[in-house]
Write a protein that holds these residues in place. Structure first.
Motif, PDB file in Angstrom:
ATOM      1  N   THR A  71       0.846  -1.187   0.000  1.00 22.33           N
ATOM      2  CA  THR A  71       0.000   0.000   0.000  1.00 22.33           C
ATOM      3  C   THR A  71       0.886   1.243   0.000  1.00 22.33           C
ATOM      4  O   THR A  71       2.105   1.167   0.126  1.00 22.33           O
ATOM      5  CB  THR A  71      -0.916   0.011   1.229  1.00 22.33           C
ATOM      6  OG1 THR A  71      -0.102  -0.012   2.410  1.00 22.33           O
ATOM      7  CG2 THR A  71      -1.838  -1.206   1.237  1.00 22.33           C
ATOM      8  N   GLY A  72       0.249   2.400  -0.173  1.00 26.00           N
ATOM      9  CA  GLY A  72       0.983   3.653  -0.138  1.00 26.00           C
ATOM     10  C   GLY A  72       1.743   3.965  -1.408  1.00 26.00           C
ATOM     11  O   GLY A  72       2.627   4.836  -1.405  1.00 26.00           O
ATOM     12  N   LEU A  73       1.432   3.292  -2.500  1.00 24.37           N
ATOM     13  CA  LEU A  73       2.108   3.558  -3.768  1.00 24.37           C
ATOM     14  C   LEU A  73       1.471   4.765  -4.463  1.00 24.37           C
ATOM     15  O   LEU A  73       0.304   5.080  -4.252  1.00 24.37           O
ATOM     16  CB  LEU A  73       2.014   2.333  -4.684  1.00 24.37           C
ATOM     17  CG  LEU A  73       2.601   1.034  -4.132  1.00 24.37           C
ATOM     18  CD1 LEU A  73       2.330  -0.113  -5.099  1.00 24.37           C
ATOM     19  CD2 LEU A  73       4.088   1.185  -3.868  1.00 24.37           C
ATOM     20  N   ARG A  74       2.225   5.405  -5.305  1.00 24.38           N
ATOM     21  CA  ARG A  74       1.709   6.560  -6.046  1.00 24.38           C
ATOM     22  C   ARG A  74       0.950   6.100  -7.285  1.00 24.38           C
ATOM     23  O   ARG A  74       1.342   5.129  -7.950  1.00 24.38           O
ATOM     24  CB  ARG A  74       2.852   7.474  -6.469  1.00 24.38           C
ATOM     25  CG  ARG A  74       3.459   8.248  -5.325  1.00 24.38           C
ATOM     26  CD  ARG A  74       4.528   9.219  -5.828  1.00 24.38           C
ATOM     27  NE  ARG A  74       5.120   9.956  -4.724  1.00 24.38           N
ATOM     28  CZ  ARG A  74       6.135  10.804  -4.860  1.00 24.38           C
ATOM     29  NH1 ARG A  74       6.664  11.015  -6.072  1.00 24.38           N
ATOM     30  NH2 ARG A  74       6.623  11.447  -3.812  1.00 24.38           N
ATOM     31  N   ALA A  75      -0.110   6.799  -7.602  1.00 27.86           N
ATOM     32  CA  ALA A  75      -0.892   6.472  -8.793  1.00 27.86           C
ATOM     33  C   ALA A  75      -0.075   6.731 -10.052  1.00 27.86           C
ATOM     34  O   ALA A  75       0.765   7.626 -10.093  1.00 27.86           O
ATOM     35  CB  ALA A  75      -2.170   7.305  -8.821  1.00 27.86           C
ATOM     36  N   ALA A  97      -2.187   1.838 -11.161  1.00 23.84           N
ATOM     37  CA  ALA A  97      -3.283   2.444 -11.914  1.00 23.84           C
ATOM     38  C   ALA A  97      -3.223   3.955 -11.790  1.00 23.84           C
ATOM     39  O   ALA A  97      -2.780   4.492 -10.776  1.00 23.84           O
ATOM     40  CB  ALA A  97      -4.614   1.929 -11.388  1.00 23.84           C
ATOM     41  N   PRO A  98      -3.674   4.662 -12.819  1.00 21.17           N
ATOM     42  CA  PRO A  98      -3.719   6.122 -12.719  1.00 21.17           C
ATOM     43  C   PRO A  98      -4.875   6.545 -11.813  1.00 21.17           C
ATOM     44  O   PRO A  98      -5.747   5.751 -11.475  1.00 21.17           O
ATOM     45  CB  PRO A  98      -3.966   6.550 -14.167  1.00 21.17           C
ATOM     46  CG  PRO A  98      -4.763   5.429 -14.745  1.00 21.17           C
ATOM     47  CD  PRO A  98      -4.199   4.177 -14.115  1.00 21.17           C
ATOM     48  N   SER A  99      -4.871   7.795 -11.424  1.00 22.73           N
ATOM     49  CA  SER A  99      -6.007   8.345 -10.681  1.00 22.73           C
ATOM     50  C   SER A  99      -7.148   8.613 -11.659  1.00 22.73           C
ATOM     51  O   SER A  99      -6.953   8.645 -12.876  1.00 22.73           O
ATOM     52  CB  SER A  99      -5.608   9.631  -9.962  1.00 22.73           C
ATOM     53  OG  SER A  99      -5.213  10.618 -10.916  1.00 22.73           O
ATOM     54  N   THR A 100      -8.331   8.821 -11.146  1.00 23.39           N
ATOM     55  CA  THR A 100      -9.492   9.030 -12.020  1.00 23.39           C
ATOM     56  C   THR A 100      -9.467  10.385 -12.712  1.00 23.39           C
ATOM     57  O   THR A 100     -10.161  10.570 -13.715  1.00 23.39           O
ATOM     58  CB  THR A 100     -10.798   8.912 -11.206  1.00 23.39           C
ATOM     59  OG1 THR A 100     -10.756   9.836 -10.109  1.00 23.39           O
ATOM     60  CG2 THR A 100     -10.961   7.496 -10.678  1.00 23.39           C
ATOM     61  N   ASP A 186      -2.073  -2.680 -19.703  1.00 22.24           N
ATOM     62  CA  ASP A 186      -1.970  -2.355 -18.284  1.00 22.24           C
ATOM     63  C   ASP A 186      -2.407  -3.526 -17.405  1.00 22.24           C
ATOM     64  O   ASP A 186      -1.891  -3.681 -16.295  1.00 22.24           O
ATOM     65  CB  ASP A 186      -2.815  -1.119 -17.967  1.00 22.24           C
ATOM     66  CG  ASP A 186      -2.283   0.116 -18.663  1.00 22.24           C
ATOM     67  OD1 ASP A 186      -1.174   0.546 -18.299  1.00 22.24           O
ATOM     68  OD2 ASP A 186      -2.952   0.631 -19.569  1.00 22.24           O
ATOM     69  N   PHE A 187      -3.353  -4.305 -17.870  1.00 17.96           N
ATOM     70  CA  PHE A 187      -3.761  -5.496 -17.130  1.00 17.96           C
ATOM     71  C   PHE A 187      -4.412  -6.481 -18.084  1.00 17.96           C
ATOM     72  O   PHE A 187      -4.716  -6.148 -19.240  1.00 17.96           O
ATOM     73  CB  PHE A 187      -4.696  -5.156 -15.955  1.00 17.96           C
ATOM     74  CG  PHE A 187      -5.979  -4.465 -16.332  1.00 17.96           C
ATOM     75  CD1 PHE A 187      -7.133  -5.191 -16.635  1.00 17.96           C
ATOM     76  CD2 PHE A 187      -6.054  -3.078 -16.361  1.00 17.96           C
ATOM     77  CE1 PHE A 187      -8.315  -4.557 -16.969  1.00 17.96           C
ATOM     78  CE2 PHE A 187      -7.239  -2.425 -16.696  1.00 17.96           C
ATOM     79  CZ  PHE A 187      -8.369  -3.169 -17.007  1.00 17.96           C
ATOM     80  N   ASP A 279     -11.213  -1.187  -9.482  1.00 18.47           N
ATOM     81  CA  ASP A 279     -11.215   0.110 -10.159  1.00 18.47           C
ATOM     82  C   ASP A 279      -9.795   0.412 -10.609  1.00 18.47           C
ATOM     83  O   ASP A 279      -8.882   0.509  -9.781  1.00 18.47           O
ATOM     84  CB  ASP A 279     -11.709   1.214  -9.227  1.00 18.47           C
ATOM     85  CG  ASP A 279     -13.192   1.099  -8.928  1.00 18.47           C
ATOM     86  OD1 ASP A 279     -13.930   0.577  -9.777  1.00 18.47           O
ATOM     87  OD2 ASP A 279     -13.612   1.522  -7.833  1.00 18.47           O
ATOM     88  N   TYR A 280      -9.615   0.532 -11.907  1.00 15.26           N
ATOM     89  CA  TYR A 280      -8.315   0.869 -12.476  1.00 15.26           C
ATOM     90  C   TYR A 280      -8.449   2.270 -13.063  1.00 15.26           C
ATOM     91  O   TYR A 280      -8.813   2.447 -14.226  1.00 15.26           O
ATOM     92  CB  TYR A 280      -7.908  -0.146 -13.541  1.00 15.26           C
ATOM     93  CG  TYR A 280      -6.447  -0.079 -13.908  1.00 15.26           C
ATOM     94  CD1 TYR A 280      -5.508  -0.871 -13.251  1.00 15.26           C
ATOM     95  CD2 TYR A 280      -6.000   0.795 -14.894  1.00 15.26           C
ATOM     96  CE1 TYR A 280      -4.158  -0.798 -13.579  1.00 15.26           C
ATOM     97  CE2 TYR A 280      -4.657   0.875 -15.220  1.00 15.26           C
ATOM     98  CZ  TYR A 280      -3.745   0.079 -14.562  1.00 15.26           C
ATOM     99  OH  TYR A 280      -2.410   0.156 -14.875  1.00 15.26           O
ATOM    100  N   GLY A 281      -8.192   3.278 -12.214  1.00 13.36           N
ATOM    101  CA  GLY A 281      -8.431   4.653 -12.645  1.00 13.36           C
ATOM    102  C   GLY A 281      -9.907   4.836 -12.970  1.00 13.36           C
ATOM    103  O   GLY A 281     -10.788   4.507 -12.162  1.00 13.36           O
TER     104      GLY A 281
END
Length: 553
Positions: A71-75, A97-100, A186-187, A279-281
């Motif tokens: 956990t705590g990784l950057r988007a 994953a990117p942020s939304t 990406d996945f 949820d991937y972004g």
């Protein structure tokens, strides 16, 4: 991100992680857990496979599982890792994953029915004949002793002698994954039938040999979102589906799936891993378990004089398999079956997740194994005279829900064919696209025939079908240097590539059906494979809330 790896000994493990936001190298220690469910059986240890040295496909040692939840990784960031166990190391990398609100493009692929097993290294599947291009030569002769038979083999399929495919199952899946890796998705989504029997350990060994082992390492670089298929409920060499008095083979099969995959919590501990949301972004993927519908049903419940025939449809039915009942499964100690019908825990969970994703403006995709709309072998309900006993029609009950919450596409497998269907129940021009992507690396089936022979006419049972590789991508055979060669079209192994692209006023989703085309020389020896695209690329424009606006391709 969840990282999982296995060792054959009980030595503690260590994960070293480097990337944005970390001060130097982050270290995580693991105490491995012995997964007894992954031990070989006596039948597996004694198995012989023609063409392979006995036992050459087996691993030494047992299976110890290491898992780290990071956990705590950057988007939207890239990380590199190394795992250690004793003197052994393995390295890889992953992207979060990117942020939304900060993303430009997301790419993922979907493919089902890999059905891996050691036999796939030497087995070529029957290549069911499909449409042929007008004005061009027919297929090479399938006669015994002919040229094709001497190189690739032939067999009898549905009363008709048929060519075997040019690639072994192993080669087909391997080349499919090679093409996928080059496209850097990406996945990866895999809606079921990952292995040729969830209870058959060499099948799982073969799956990871291709995806995170000696053949390929794609899943060491990107996440997999799997779904349970009918084969993940099947013991294969170890008892198949068992007997009414003993369904332990089914329980053991699902236990192996749970040992390998740790999915996000769905609020029901007994159903963990069966269905889940990721949820991937801006993209939401909802995975369902289509293995068990209640009340249980079977073809034997319908007298012959009451069975549907032809294109007759009396309703979707309630169950996708007649192989075991909940009562039998639980008598064998199983506790994880999840009904999918209206009012069930899974049904209510799915509606809750869909409503939440729509309220958040997500782009929604759904996956499960049994294709609800299929022209193939498993497209018929339990009461039909031609049913396989494993039809996906009960999952049609979700269509109104999917349409209400603007699901972009539903991705399934099961009939081992490539097909696209479109369902718009309210007639407003906006509906749901359904894909059967069951062409990962096993069978290469065509549309269901109205009879028991390949010479019978097409049944055309799915009125919502808009495209199949079997009938809309005709094979084009030509003489090349005096040798009859396939130059275009036909049924092949492949996958669906999905690109989600941010646009000034919304989102563009492009769904591309990709196939692996074998190129042969004049002696029918494989020279290479090529990435090719079927003539059915679909382009959807969505508004900023994730709802469909227009189809432009």
């Amino acid at each position: 991100m969840t990282l999982t790896w296995f060792t054959t000994t009980a030595e503690p493990g260590e994960l070293l992680l480097r990337g944005p936001g970390l001060k130097g190298t982050a270290r995580y220690a693991t105490e491995p857990v012995l997964e007894e469910a992954l031990d070989y059986t006596e039948a597996e240890l004694a198995q012989e496979i023609a063409g392979l040295a006995q036992g050459s496909w087996l691993h030494q040692g047992r299976n110890y599982k290491h898992t780290v939840d990071i956990t705590g990784l950057r988007a939207g960031s890239r990380y590199r890792y190394t795992v250690r166990a004793g003197d052994a190391t393995r390295s890889g990398g992953f992207s979060t994953a990117p942020s939304t609100d900060r993303w430009n493009r997301i790419r993922f692929v979907a493919l089902a029915d890999a059905e891996t097993e050691p036999l796939g290294r030497v087995q070529r599947r029957e290549w069911a004949p499909g449409a042929l291009a007008d004005g061009f030569a027919a297929r090479p002769s399938a006669e015994e002793g002919g040229t094709w038979d001497g190189v690739f083999g032939t067999t009898v399929l549905s009363q008709v002698r048929t060519l075997r495919y040019m690639l072994t199952e192993d080669e087909g899946y391997r080349e499919n994954l090679r093409i996928i890796d080059r496209r850097r998705p990406d996945f990866v989504m895999m809606p079921g039938d990952l292995v040729q029997g969830g209870g058959y350990q060499p099948g799982w060994d073969e799956f990871f040999r291709h995806n995170a082992g000696e053949v390929g390492g794609g899943l060491s670089e990107r996440p997999i979102l799997p779904a349970l298929g009918n084969w993940e409920n099947f013991g294969a060499l170890n008892g198949g589906y068992g007997t009414p008095d003993d369904r332990m083979p089914v329980v053991r099969s699902r236990d192996k799936y749970h040992a390998y995959f740790d999915s996000p919590d769905n609020g029901t501990p007994a159903h963990r891993d069966n269905y889940y949301r990721v949820d991937y972004g801006p993209v939401t993927v909802i995975t369902l378990d289509s293995s068990n519908g209640e009340p249980d049903d079977a073809p034997a419940n319908y007298p012959d004089e009451q069975k549907a025939t032809g294109q007759q449809f009396n309703g979707p039915g309630t169950d996708t398999q007649n192989n075991y009942t909940r009562e039998e499964y639980e008598a064998a100690g199983g506790t994880d079956l999840a009904d999918f019908n209206p009012g069930s825990v899974q049904w209510n969970w799915a509606e809750e997740q869909l409503a939440d994703a729509r309220a958040r403006g997500q782009i929604i995709f759904v996956q499960f194994h049994h294709a609800p709309f299929s022209s193939g072998e498993h497209g018929l309900p339990m009461d039909h005279a031609f049913t396989s006993g494993q039809g996906g029609t009960p999952m049609r009950q979700y269509q109104p829900m999917f349409e209400e919450y603007d699901v972009t596409a539903v991705l399934s497998g099961h009939s081992e064919m490539f097909e696209r269907s479109f369902v718009d129940e309210d007639g407003d021009g906006v509906g749901v696209y359904y894909y059967d992507v069951g062409v990962a690396g096993d069978g290469l089936r065509g549309e269901r025939r109205d009879g028991s022979s390949l010479d019978d006419p097409l049944l055309s049972y799915n009125p919502f079908s808009e495209w199949t590789a079997d009938q809309h991508e005709p094979e084009r055979w030509e003489l090349v240097d005096g040798v009859l060669q396939l130059v275009e079209g036909g049924k092949h192994y492949g996958h669906l590539e999905v690109d989600v692209e941010r646009r000034p006023n919304g989102v563009r989703v492009t769904m591309t059906p990709v196939y692996v085309f074998p190129v042969l020389d004049g002696d029918y020896r494989l020279q290479r494979t090529e990435r090719r695209v079927y003539d059915d690329v679909l382009v959807l424009d969505l508004d900023s809330s994730g709802r469909a606006r227009a189809v432009t391709g």
